[in-house]
Every structure is written in structure tokens, then in C-alpha cells.
Design an enzyme around this catalytic site. Sequence first.
Site, PDB file in Angstrom:
ATOM      1  N   ASP A  48       0.837  -1.197   0.000  1.00 56.81           N
ATOM      2  CA  ASP A  48       0.000   0.000   0.000  1.00 56.81           C
ATOM      3  C   ASP A  48       0.875   1.252   0.000  1.00 56.81           C
ATOM      4  OD1 ASP A  48      -2.882   1.123   0.499  1.00 56.81           O
ATOM      5  OD2 ASP A  48      -1.574   2.183   1.915  1.00 56.81           O
ATOM      6  N   TYR A  53       2.842   9.834   0.819  1.00 56.95           N
ATOM      7  CA  TYR A  53       3.790   9.246   1.757  1.00 56.95           C
ATOM      8  C   TYR A  53       5.222   9.680   1.458  1.00 56.95           C
ATOM      9  CZ  TYR A  53      -0.214   6.199   2.719  1.00 56.95           C
ATOM     10  OH  TYR A  53      -1.474   5.709   3.008  1.00 56.95           O
ATOM     11  N   LYS A  82      -2.330   6.085  -4.514  1.00 58.27           N
ATOM     12  CA  LYS A  82      -3.484   6.939  -4.243  1.00 58.27           C
ATOM     13  C   LYS A  82      -3.335   8.323  -4.877  1.00 58.27           C
ATOM     14  CE  LYS A  82      -3.878   4.668   0.245  1.00 58.27           C
ATOM     15  NZ  LYS A  82      -2.471   4.203   0.357  1.00 58.27           N
ATOM     16  N   HIS A 113      -7.544   9.364  -2.465  1.00 60.96           N
ATOM     17  CA  HIS A 113      -7.047   9.329  -1.086  1.00 60.96           C
ATOM     18  C   HIS A 113      -8.050   9.944  -0.098  1.00 60.96           C
ATOM     19  CE1 HIS A 113      -2.966   9.130   1.200  1.00 60.96           C
ATOM     20  NE2 HIS A 113      -3.964   8.851   2.008  1.00 60.96           N
TER      21      HIS A 113
END
Length: 328
Positions: A48, A53, A82, A113
Amino acid sequence: MIAQAPNILQAGTISPADPLIFGFWKVPKSVCATVCYQAIKSGYRRLDCACDYGNEKEVGEGIAKAIQDGLCTREDLFVTSKLWNTYHKHVAAACQRSLDDLQLSYLDEYLIHFPISMEYVPFDKKYPPEWLNLEGKMVLVPNDMCATWKAMEELVDQGMAKTIGVCNFSTQLLRQIFSTCKIRPSTLQIELHPHNSQEKLVRFAHENGMNVTAFSTLASSSYVELDMATADDSLMTNSVIVDIAKAKNKTPAQVLIRWALQRNTFPLTKTTKDERMKENRNVLDFKLTLDEMSKINALNKNHRYNDPGVFCEGMGTLRPSSTKMLDI
């Protein structure tokens, strides 16, 4: 008629067959490639990721090395990324950037997201854009979420993503997407743990044929250092969880992951430690009884730790239409 979501613990119903997901939120860039490699080596096949991130290049390096060393093939993996809030009107470009960083030709899953549309931040000016624009403000922009979804559908048509889905959506928002979509969302990823079980939303998603991914499976653990939770919020020391863990000869973390599995949700966990990866995967050799599940369910207090309505306060949120509304 829409098929019910598959039972993820029943053999032959999902691919990859292993339902456990390894996540990369808060995994430092300095170790991320190694962590990704070790996660795959430990047996994880569902990875994921997200633009937000800030470590997709490093994840891509870990995936490439794992494939090169023969730990897996690309087809063995199920890679998720995402769409960030600033790219709702630049969906294809955002997806392509993630593909380039991950060194992949397609994503197995691409998710919206948040159901939040923010001012576009150019890729070459700030990446990932995070929550604030170049002036340090969070600026919301008018947008039809169904228009974003149409652009997501085009990713499937173009072969950039095999499946598409959403994160942090409510029942009402899902109904809105269902009302106009050509391709139905395959996955709903939401915060799920015994403090925030969201039973009605999970049931609604399953009844509409969606897989449900549970992030923050261990509840407050990731949020204490961010001042979004306190040590007192921990489920790892909760007497109900601890007593069940002792009875099963398992750890509290393993009990929480197993609880998620038995709710037919895909548990998402992350760690930088090899031994913790193995611990988090050792959850398929025991079952929680109905009584144990009920005791854990009773811990629910509808508390969300990852709540933009809370952590976005103080970001100087601007809404372009607000001035016009005041002038009327």
C-alpha cells in the site's frame, strides 16, 4: 444483481491469496527500499503506497530488487497507490508520476485518497504537495467528485490501473459515485479498529461488492508521536485485548489483526522491523470465538484518530467562494 464481497479467508476467492497488506505511511525514505524488500521477503504481496507518503521512489527500488533477486514476479504483487487532494483535475498525470516513481507499467489499484479537492500544486514546485500550497495555505477548490471518478475510470481504460477505488468515503459519497459510475469502486479503504469499527459502513461496502481495507489496524499506535492520540488510547494494553492474547498465546497486535480478518476486511500494517513483520503475518493459525469477537466489538467508541476535520484546523483553510457568499 451486485455480488457480495468475497470471503477473504476462504481459499481461492482473492488474488493474491494472502489478505495481509504492508503499508508505507511514515516509513522513512532512508530505509524504505530495504523495508520494502524485506516485506516482500517476509511474504507480503499486497503493498500500500501513496504519493503523499513521499517514498514511492524508494518503494519502487525495493520492488525492483525483489523481482531481480527472484523473490517474486510483478504479477505476484498487488500494488496500490493513491490520488492526492491537489490532483483531482490532473488524475492521469498524478497516476503516471506514481507509476514512474514505483518503476511500474500499471497499478493493481488506484484510490482517491480523500474526498477533498485542493488547489493544484505543480509537480516541479513541490512534490509531494502535502496539505498546504506554496503560500502555506490549504485552499479548497470547487469540484464534482463524480468528475474525478470519471477520470479514474479512464485510467482503467488506458491500462494504467487494473482497479480503482476510494479512501475515507462515507456511505453518502459512495452512493453518489454509484449513481453515475461506469466502473464501480472495487475497494473502500478506511480507518478501522475496535475504537472505530464503522460496522454500518463496512456492511454497506460489502453488500455493494466492495473489498474493505482497514488502515490503522492497531488503532492509536501510529498517532501518539503525532500528538493525535495519547498513550492512554492504546489498545495494545487494553485488558480485553491483553486477556484474549494471553489465552491464544498471541500478541495484542496479532489479536487486532485477526479481528480485522474475521470481519472480512484486509488489515493494513506497517513496521520497519523484520521480527515485527513476521509477527504481524503470524495470524492465520488461530481463530477468535464469537464471544471474543463480541468483547472486542464492544470497545467501539466511534473514535477516528486520522480525522482531517481535526488535524486540518489551523492550516489557514481558504474557500474561494466564501467571499462571494458574504457579498450576497
